[in-house]
Design a protein around this motif. Structure first.
Motif, PDB file in Angstrom:
ATOM      1  N   ALA A 521      46.283  32.188  23.548  1.00 40.30           N
ATOM      2  CA  ALA A 521      45.187  31.952  22.603  1.00 40.30           C
ATOM      3  C   ALA A 521      44.269  33.154  22.616  1.00 40.30           C
ATOM      4  CB  ALA A 521      44.421  30.699  22.992  1.00 40.30           C
ATOM      5  N   GLU A 522      43.900  33.624  21.437  1.00 42.19           N
ATOM      6  CA  GLU A 522      42.956  34.741  21.325  1.00 42.19           C
ATOM      7  C   GLU A 522      42.096  34.518  20.090  1.00 42.19           C
ATOM      8  OE1 GLU A 522      42.374  37.057  23.425  1.00 42.19           O
ATOM      9  OE2 GLU A 522      44.145  36.892  24.709  1.00 42.19           O
ATOM     10  N   THR A 523      40.895  35.099  20.116  1.00 42.72           N
ATOM     11  CA  THR A 523      40.125  35.140  18.876  1.00 42.72           C
ATOM     12  C   THR A 523      40.516  36.437  18.177  1.00 42.72           C
ATOM     13  OG1 THR A 523      38.343  36.039  20.207  1.00 42.72           O
ATOM     14  CG2 THR A 523      38.152  33.752  19.568  1.00 42.72           C
ATOM     15  N   LEU A 613      40.041  31.663  15.995  1.00 44.46           N
ATOM     16  CA  LEU A 613      40.740  31.331  17.227  1.00 44.46           C
ATOM     17  C   LEU A 613      42.176  30.989  16.854  1.00 44.46           C
ATOM     18  CD1 LEU A 613      40.591  30.786  20.274  1.00 44.46           C
ATOM     19  CD2 LEU A 613      40.042  28.420  19.740  1.00 44.46           C
TER      20      LEU A 613
ATOM     21  N   ALA B  13      42.318  26.631  26.611  1.00 41.97           N
ATOM     22  CA  ALA B  13      42.886  27.963  26.484  1.00 41.97           C
ATOM     23  C   ALA B  13      41.896  28.970  25.905  1.00 41.97           C
ATOM     24  CB  ALA B  13      44.127  27.897  25.591  1.00 41.97           C
ATOM     25  N   PRO B  15      39.820  31.817  25.172  1.00 43.10           N
ATOM     26  CA  PRO B  15      39.812  33.058  25.963  1.00 43.10           C
ATOM     27  C   PRO B  15      38.435  33.403  26.524  1.00 43.10           C
ATOM     28  CG  PRO B  15      40.119  33.502  23.616  1.00 43.10           C
ATOM     29  CD  PRO B  15      40.234  32.042  23.789  1.00 43.10           C
ATOM     30  N   ARG B  18      38.023  32.004  30.319  1.00 38.39           N
ATOM     31  CA  ARG B  18      39.041  32.156  31.351  1.00 38.39           C
ATOM     32  C   ARG B  18      38.560  32.931  32.570  1.00 38.39           C
ATOM     33  NH1 ARG B  18      43.575  34.476  27.669  1.00 38.39           N
ATOM     34  NH2 ARG B  18      43.342  32.894  26.076  1.00 38.39           N
TER      35      ARG B  18
END
Lengths: 662, 152
Positions: A521-523, A613, B13, B15, B18
């Motif tokens: 998962a990343e923005t 996201l 999840a 980011p 984390r």
């Protein structure tokens, strides 16, 4: 006007169901064929009446008649046709009507095609089915009528929950209810047999096709629900041990046990009492599920029955039906003869072990679902029972069952030959161990449990194949002989083999997916990328799109593997006009049996360019999770088409009838 | 259910939250899956986007980073929120039935099975003496006295 006709039909159906019970009951008591036939006629009339009421409700939904309270609460003119239709069973009232439709439908089929059944047993069973129909129809008419009008109809409806506006979920309830309510026939036949005081092989032969029908439909229904959860809820899970899921799983487990024990009763006259017990339990769990899901008793562990009148009423129906059934059982069961004898190593014993393990597994699901309520009643302490509990209890019991599964069909009745079976399964066992070791070495040496699961799945599939080879004497007899045996195999045998293999396919998929799924998962702003497994995903663009009753942001995400474009994913985030709910429309790229699963999350406006996201999962072998149960249901359907089980063909010839002395 | 489903979007999840150390993060994620989001219906804090779940994740991550053991972290959560917070019920007297009953059902089933098999043992092949007696009776004809039966 049509709605009024529907309302009238619903009341008529209640009267017909009562007539069905009275006429069939009297027909049984007076041994009158005429009265019994009138009871059968009433059963068909009850079904036709409910069907008319249901058609009226469908009509109100399709034409968006908001003067009907149920339509106003659950529909909207902007909704696509499929979801306007599905809205008919999307609410409490509508789904209870669907339940009644299935209940009377099964009653009508039993009345029409019960010719092979003993006349007295048939009349009793039709009477009991009518009684069940009357209870549920009375509930629908008086406490949960979907056809009530509103005094001041609104201009627009409140619409169906957007999460439910999905093809898989639209057709999920009809399958599920076909399964749930199919158990009612088995229940009625069991009660009738107890009234008659006669549980024999002919009875078991009659129970099997009904149990098989209900089980197959329930399998499809549960699979559709799991598939819906998988791609609609948007976090890649497919089974959460949620009370609502468990409610459908309990009758499924019991029906599975029933299918196996009924074989013993039919072929060997043994376990008759136990088979009756399971037949009663299956529908009791169906009703328990209906109660748990509808009463709201599990939405909050602190409040009993959010909708008190209805919750209590459903509980009363459950108590009455189950009480009568099990009361009769307690009275009659001691008189049921034990039937044929068998050795520790025999097909009977294998099927008994199957039932022991399935019963224990069912206990974990029942307790896991209800224990928070029990504990609160005991000492007022609130506890939670979640997936970790089921992983520790349910999983090992099922694993033990699955290890035994391939041996069962190879064992002879009465006295089996353990060494012979071991020899025949030697190759399958070797293949399974090899599959496990290969997984351990090639995929990941750290996940021993995942590899064990793969070995178990391979064992089930190879074991089913071994059974097929054994039956056809492949590689041992001349080709012509093998072909003769192959084409002469009864459909029931094919069905069983396919169902067991399907279970193996499911285990393979479930273990592989759970153990080796990869999550990222990343923005991302437009043009940026993230990696998941071997895939490199780039957010190409974000578009605004307008749907029929929602607006959406649609992402275009390119997935590249080793420099090669493999798919373009277009996940959406939808905002619905009515209620303003958001849902995410997942994009799934099918790669062989595996899924690349992409979700577009919320937009975050920061200092620079807007970011989204983006979550991505690599779900290896995920297709098998849904393919396996469908194979199992297909196996059920193939078995059902077997001559021996076909409706009305049930032979009267009973090997070793086991009568009670009552 | 629907509300819970809406709130739950694989939130852990995210980011932004984390931990740096992937080993510690994996441990925290494992704990998340055993901790209930108290305001959701039936979801772990690993899945929930609710604010409370976020706070709980924060607490667990901090404690993991400080080097607390899994048991210490769970005990801390139970002291604060009660046993309700644990998705894996504790093994204690109050939960004895929950953990014990499936085993008991399995044992009871096996017992019944053995009981059934004993009935089989009584139907075992005739002993030599019995066979001889049977042969004698067969010779002496049908008028002889009834032989002992072995029906269950």
């Amino acid at each position: 006007m049509i709605t009024e006709i529907g309302s009238f039909s619903l009341v008529l159906a209640l009267a017909m169901a009562l007539a069905q019970t009275l006429l069939s009951g009297l027909g049984r008591l007076r041994r009158s064929a005429l009265l019994a036939a009138a009871g059968q006629g009433a059963a068909i009339a009850a079904f036709v009446s409910v069907a008319a009421a249901f058609a009226a409700l469908l009509h109100a939904f399709v034409t968006s008649d908001f003067s009907v309270a149920n339509v106003a609460a659950n529909s909207h003119t902007e909704k696509p046709l499929l979801y306007r239709v599905a809205g008919a069973w999307g609410s409490h009232e509508g789904s209870m009507l669907l339940w009644c439709l299935a209940l009377t439908g099964y009653g009508a089929v039993m009345a029409m095609f019960g010719k092979g059944l003993r006349a007295s047993l048939r009349a009793s069973a039709v009477a009991v089915q009518g009684g069940l129909g009357a209870i549920f129809l009375a509930y629908t008419v008086f406490a949960s009528n979907p056809l009530l009008r509103l005094l001041n109809p609104p201009v627009e409806g409140r619409s169906l929950n957007p999460l439910l506006q999905d093809p898989a979920l639209a057709i999920h309830p009809p399958f599920l209810y076909g399964g749930y309510v199919g158990m009612s026939v088995v229940f009625s036949l069991a009660v009738a047999a107890l009234i008659e005081g006669r549980v024999d092989a002919a009875w078991a032969r009659w129970v099997r096709p009904w149990a098989l029908t209900a089980w197959s439909l329930l399998t499809v229904g549960i699979t559709l629900g799991a598939f819906w959860a998988y791609y609609e809820l948007g976090w890649g899970g497919w089974w959460f041990w949620d009370p609502v899921e468990n409610a459908s799983f309990m009758p499924w487990l019991v029906a599975t046990a029933l299918l196996h024990s009924a074989i013993v009763t039919e072929k060997r006259g043994a376990l008759a009492g136990w088979t009756v017990f399971l037949a009663l339990t299956a529908f009791t769990f169906s009703m328990l599920g209906a109660f748990l899901v509808r009463s709201g008793v599990l939405t909050s562990v602190h409040a009993f029955a959010v909708d008190p009148t209805r919750g209590v009423l459903l509980l009363a129906i459950l108590g009455l039906s189950a009480g009568v059934g099990f009361g009769l059982f307690a009275w009659r069961a001691p008189a049921i003869a034990p039937g044929g004898v068998f050795a520790p190593i025999s097909r009977e014993s294998a099927l008994v072990l199957n039932n022991v393990l399935l019963s224990a597994a069912t206990t974990t699901v029942v307790l896991g679902t209800l224990y928070p309520l029990i504990r609160e009643a005991m000492d007022g302490r609130a506890i939670s029972v979640g997936p970790p509990y089921f992983n520790l209890t349910f999983t090992p019991l099922m694993a033990a069952l699955l290890i035994l599964t391939p041996a069962g069909p190879l064992l002879a009745w009465k006295r089996g030959d353990a060494t012979g079976v071991a020899q025949r399964l030697g190759l399958a066992a070797g293949l399974a161990v090899a599959a496990g070791l290969a997984t351990l070495m090639l995929v990941s040496p750290r996940h021993a449990w995942g590899a064990a699961g793969v070995a178990l799945g391979a064992w089930l599939i190879a074991g089913s194949a071994a059974e097929l080879l054994e039956r056809t004497r492949a590689f041992r007899a001349p080709t012509a002989e093998v072909w003769r045996r192959f084409s002469g195999l009864p459909r029931g045998a094919w069905g069983m083999t396919l169902a067991h293999a399907g279970l193996g396919v499911f285990v393979l998929g479930a273990c592989f997916e759970t153990t080796w799924k990869v999550e990222a998962a990343e923005t991302l702003s437009v043009g940026r990328s993230l990696d998941v497994g071997a895939y490199h995903l780039t957010l190409e663009r974000i578009d605004q799109v307008a749907g029929p009753n929602f607006d959406a942001e649609r992402g275009t995400i390119r997935a590249v593997r080793q420099g090669e474009l493999v798919c373009t994913a277009r996940p959406e985030r939808r905002v619905f006009h009515t209620g303003g709910q958001t849902t995410s429309e997942v994009a799934i790229c099918q790669r062989g049996f595996s899924h690349l699963y992409v979700v577009l999350g919320e937009r975050r406006d920061g200092a620079g360019a807007p970011v989204w996201l983006v979550r991505a999962y690599w779900n290896p072998w995920a297709s098998l999770i849904f393919l396996g149960p469908l194979l199992m249901a297909l196996g059920g359907a193939i078995s059902l088409s077997d001559r021996r089980l076909r409706l009305g063909v049930a032979r009267r010839k009973a090997n070793a009838p086991t009568e009670t002395q009552a | 259910m629907v509300l819970a489903a809406l709130l739950c979007m694989g939130a852990a999840a995210d980011p932004a939250d984390r931990l740096r150390d992937p080993g510690q993060e994996a441990r925290a994620r494992a704990i998340f899956q055993e901790v209930r989001c108290l305001v959701c219906q039936n979801e772990s804090i690993d899945d929930s986007e609710a604010t409370l779940a976020r706070d709980l994740r924060q607490i667990v991550r901090e404690q993991v980073a400080r080097g607390q053991s899994d048991d210490q972290i769970k005990r801390f959560l139970v002291d604060r929120y009660g046993e309700f917070v644990l998705l894996r019920p504790r093994l204690n007297l109050g939960n004895a039935v929950l953990w014990g009953a499936p085993l008991l059902v399995a044992l009871f089933g096996l017992l019944l099975w053995f009981g059934r098999l004993r009935a089989v043992a009584e139907n075992a092949p005739l002993s030599e003496a019995e066979a001889a007696a049977l042969a004698r009776l067969a010779e002496s004809g049908p008028q002889a006295q009834a032989m002992p039966t072995h029906d269950p």
